[in-house]
Design a protein around this motif. Sequence first.
Motif, short mmCIF file in Angstrom:
data_model
loop_
_atom_site.label_atom_id
_atom_site.label_comp_id
_atom_site.label_asym_id
_atom_site.label_seq_id
_atom_site.Cartn_x
_atom_site.Cartn_y
_atom_site.Cartn_z
N LEU A 107 0.82 -1.21 0.00
CA LEU A 107 0.00 0.00 0.00
C LEU A 107 0.86 1.26 0.00
CD1 LEU A 107 -2.83 -0.85 2.56
CD2 LEU A 107 -2.93 -0.93 0.07
N GLY A 108 0.39 2.26 -0.74
CA GLY A 108 1.09 3.54 -0.77
C GLY A 108 0.86 4.33 0.51
N ARG A 109 -0.36 4.22 1.06
CA ARG A 109 -0.69 4.92 2.31
C ARG A 109 -1.18 3.88 3.32
NH1 ARG A 109 1.16 10.01 2.28
NH2 ARG A 109 -0.23 10.43 4.00
N PRO A 110 -0.26 3.10 3.89
CA PRO A 110 -0.69 2.00 4.77
C PRO A 110 -1.48 2.45 5.99
CG PRO A 110 1.70 2.30 4.84
CD PRO A 110 1.19 3.13 3.71
N VAL A 113 -5.27 2.11 5.74
CA VAL A 113 -5.81 0.82 5.29
C VAL A 113 -7.23 0.61 5.78
CG1 VAL A 113 -4.75 -0.44 7.21
CG2 VAL A 113 -5.36 -1.64 5.12
N LEU A 114 -7.57 1.18 6.96
CA LEU A 114 -8.91 0.95 7.50
C LEU A 114 -10.00 1.67 6.71
CD1 LEU A 114 -8.30 0.80 11.34
CD2 LEU A 114 -8.93 -1.05 9.81
N ILE B 155 -5.81 4.92 -0.56
CA ILE B 155 -4.87 4.14 0.25
C ILE B 155 -3.66 3.69 -0.58
CG2 ILE B 155 -6.65 3.32 1.83
CD1 ILE B 155 -6.60 0.62 0.39
N GLY B 156 -3.67 4.01 -1.86
CA GLY B 156 -2.51 3.67 -2.69
C GLY B 156 -2.42 2.20 -3.06
#
Lengths: 385, 260, 131
Positions: A107-110, A113-114, B155-156
């Motif tokens: 993921l780019g923005r972990p 994730v939610l 989220i990428g």
Amino acid sequence: MFEKAFVGGKKYWGLVLFWSVFIVIGFLCYLWQLKVGLKLTGMSRDVSWGFYIAQFTFLVGVAAGGVMVALPYYFHNYKKFGRIAVLGEFLAIAALVMCLLFIFVDLGRPMRVLNVVFHPTPHSVMFWDMIVLNGYLLLNIIIGWTVLDAEKNGVAPPKWVKPVAYLSIPWAFGIHTVTAFLYCGLPARGFWLTAIMAPRFLASAFAAGPALLLILCILVRKYTKFDPGKEAIQTLGKIVAYAFIANIFFFLCEVFTTFYSHIPEHINHFKYLFVGLHGHGKLVPWMWLSAALAVIAIILLVVPATRKQEDVLVVTCILVFISTWIDKGLGLITGGFIPNPLEEITEYWPTFPEFMISIGVWCAGFLVLTLLYKIAISVKEEVGG
Amino acid sequence: MAVDRREFIKIAGVSVIGLTLGPALKLEEKVEASEGKVRRDPKALKGKRWAMVVDTRKCEKCKKCVAAEACHAYHNVPKIPDPKREIKWIWQESFEHAFPHLAAEGEHIGEEIKRRPFVILCNHCKHPPCVRVCPTKATFQREDGIVMMDMHRCIGCRFCMAACPYGSRSFNWMDPRPYITKENPEYPTRTKGVVEKCDFCAERIDQGLLPVCVEACPEKALVFGDINDPNSEVSKLVEKHFTLRRKLELGTDPQVYYII
Amino acid sequence: MYDGGKIITGLIIGVILLSFPFWYNLGKAAKFPEPKLTPKAKQAGQCVETKVYMKAHHMQLLNKWRDDVVRKGYRLYVGLNGKMFKMSLQNECLKCHSNKQEFCDKCHNFVDVKPYCWECHIEPKEAKGGK
């Protein structure tokens, strides 16, 4: 039962330490990636998924493969698998842990994730994949743990386990079907746009999963006092044989449709993988290695004399595992992105940190597997002895 | 009541889950003061389905697309030299890459067409695959047809990049800021880890302005308007000329029309 | 008690570690910072909502604004006394509160929150020189 994971010999702790070292290295590389972004990987604008997602896909297969033990045991009352059912379930747990970690590191923005939970989106296959994967993880933890606990206490497992175990069987088919749907529903990726994607995934999963389980059974017998049973191992071998042949058959169906229809968007990906396209062919030797291993493995699996010989069977299973790993863990994802929808070619190969992060995730899975198997086998040794 | 250790741990565990889950589920506090106080800009352009017509005959003169440069400058799109990490909203491609189906090997398409640059951008499809696959609705479709990115929510995962049949999407493999030579202070940048693409200048349309590229093109090769309105300029152009659209056969119903 | 010495040593270490933040920060109690207004903001006299409301809820308000703007296409906000505002952090809030360091960062640093707004939204140029 957790306490069983805290007592063990030198070999056990050595193994735990070995996995831990690579987990730490992988984690440090991940922190690096977190800082600078995914430019640390070999992925690009054109090949926007790489090694991580490929490992994820392969490991969903390994997790689903455990059902090849559960199904005969729970549906057909095949008693010989009773001894190793929990090994299959615990392997699935470890594989799923790796799957979730591989998604996370991709993921780019972990930290967001939610958002998948906060903004549930039923028209996205990824939303369903999250549900089936987490659900399958939960099912296997519940079933494996409860059955093992009952075995330890010398009582029959509680009645409610049966229906839960029944549910887990179609669920296993579900996880790999939904994972295939991630890819095969995309309009402009000719390589993936095929209705046989899910069956192919399942066939390769039912070959690779039981192959790994068979190898683990042999290791367990060699290093512990627990014997999974000769017949159970032979049956696993047969399952690997059928599933692997089905896998190759499905692949050949794919090859026929692609080449006989002669549609460029479908052919070009195969060309890239097996002969190279416009001078680009990083994966060509790998794909042929996979094919060669597959041919050898099929011969060794089909001929009864070689299949029945346990030493040969183990080697065969290693070949099957490597062959399916190359197919899914290297070729499938990259091959789908090359050429891109504009018929341009950007090649892909994982970078060193990307590779180390992947190794770290694999080792995290194997650490979970080591701990769970330690617990299970300690219980079985106790009960058996 | 006697409670053994096992029982105690069970109760404690459930309590911890209950105590933490409660507040976690109460996601966002209601902001009462701001309810019912938001308005649309009365100057906003109104359309049912925005579309763009590209008159490729007018593009021949430009080696570099002025419109694309203006777009990238306005939207703080970084200039990243490595083509693997590149970020593009609108750019030039050759015919064979813009329309690979129509330019299969050995195809006779004429020298003039082969030389002509084709400006490509997000097609703002009527049935966008990217919107279908996005697991967080970070990519969504507005009522006027614009396919938008909510950078706050992305989220990428890059599922949208795999789904897009046009290669219109770019991912921020790293922090883009060092690669922006001159920032436009009126527009945000993006951050590492999110996907971005052309949004037909939604924020300008909402203020009654045309997309930057349309305004900037010196040849007036780009025309923007409501394709659902038969009196709009875009409707008249597609009525009058034979136009191509990219990968029409995929059923995405792309909204960028090319006059050949 | 078996291993009494070890247990008591462990307990002491545990208590020290747990109370570490308290005695480490002893005597260093910082005063809550007051955000400073620019002359322009002072002159305006009021924000989009009351000062009390903004103090408590500016984050929720901004959160809602970004959804209203990006996802629904609403661009304007009817503030106190019917005054219209553009819903834009970069092009409205920070036009008045152009002293980001004095106005935003001070409190954010104090309570140790790190809003990621500034990863994308460009802060006003004046603020940068203020360091």
